[in-house]
Motif scaffolding. Structure first.
Motif, short mmCIF file in Angstrom:
data_model
loop_
_atom_site.label_atom_id
_atom_site.label_comp_id
_atom_site.label_asym_id
_atom_site.label_seq_id
_atom_site.Cartn_x
_atom_site.Cartn_y
_atom_site.Cartn_z
N MET A 1 59.19 22.53 53.74
CA MET A 1 59.63 22.73 52.55
C MET A 1 60.22 21.45 51.78
O MET A 1 60.97 20.73 52.50
N GLU A 2 59.84 21.20 50.67
CA GLU A 2 60.04 20.06 49.91
C GLU A 2 61.50 19.99 49.65
O GLU A 2 62.01 21.02 49.11
N PRO A 3 62.44 18.80 49.68
CA PRO A 3 63.76 18.93 49.29
C PRO A 3 63.76 19.11 47.67
O PRO A 3 62.86 18.76 46.88
N LEU A 4 65.04 19.53 47.32
CA LEU A 4 65.31 19.89 45.78
C LEU A 4 65.58 18.60 45.16
O LEU A 4 65.27 18.45 44.12
#
Length: 170
Positions: A1-4
């Motif tokens: 999951m890519e950080p926001l």
């Protein structure tokens, strides 16, 4: 999951948060150490507790954890050079300590003699979270002075704010 939020975006945002500059010291069986930090805050007043964040890659992490004690020294505007020494401008620990006068606290850690306030702590807990250790200290002693202007860090620079700014109440 890519950080926001990216690391750079977060660091730039945190640079816009004004913080007091502190020299954190330790002294004990593992040796004497110290570093400059702005990541310090109170946790609770029952019992009096504060936290300091220290980069896990610091060569001093083990020293602070093994000594089980540290002292938070809130610097005055006159301590700008001292902050630089403990931020890494001076590598030799003996030379860092030679840069000012000290008072030994109850725990054995050293307090900057003319700091705005020095909070002597016993390490209650050390927790690793991401890139930093969170050192939680039970305050066992306090030294303070009634004058002086705090050394603050804002937008990646030291800033000076006079203490006589007034109050929120008018």
């Amino acid at each position: 999951m890519e950080p926001l939020v990216s690391k750079t975006e977060f660091r730039n945002a945190m640079a816009r948060v004004c913080a007091p500059v502190n020299v954190i010291t330790t002294n004990g069986p593992a040796g004497r150490g110290g570093f400059t930090a702005t990541a310090m805050c109170s946790v609770t007043d029952e019992p009096p507790t504060l936290l300091v964040c220290m980069n896990r890659n610091s060569t001093q992490c083990g020293l602070f954890i093994d000594n089980m004690r540290f002292c938070v020294n809130v610097l005055s505007h006159d301590h700008r050079d001292l902050a630089g020494h403990f931020a890494g401008a001076t590598q030799d620990m003996a030379a860092r300590y030679a840069a000012t006068d000290w008072v030994e606290m109850q725990s054995g850690s050293f307090a900057v003699k003319d700091a705005i306030v020095s909070l002597d702590c016993e390490l209650a807990e050390a927790r690793l979270l991401g890139t930093h250790h969170i050192l939680i200290g039970r305050v066992v002693g306090i030294r303070s002075r009634s004058d002086g202007n705090a050394l603050l860090y804002f937008d990646r620079n030291y800033v000076h704010v006079p203490t006589q700014l007034g109050s929120f109440g008018g």
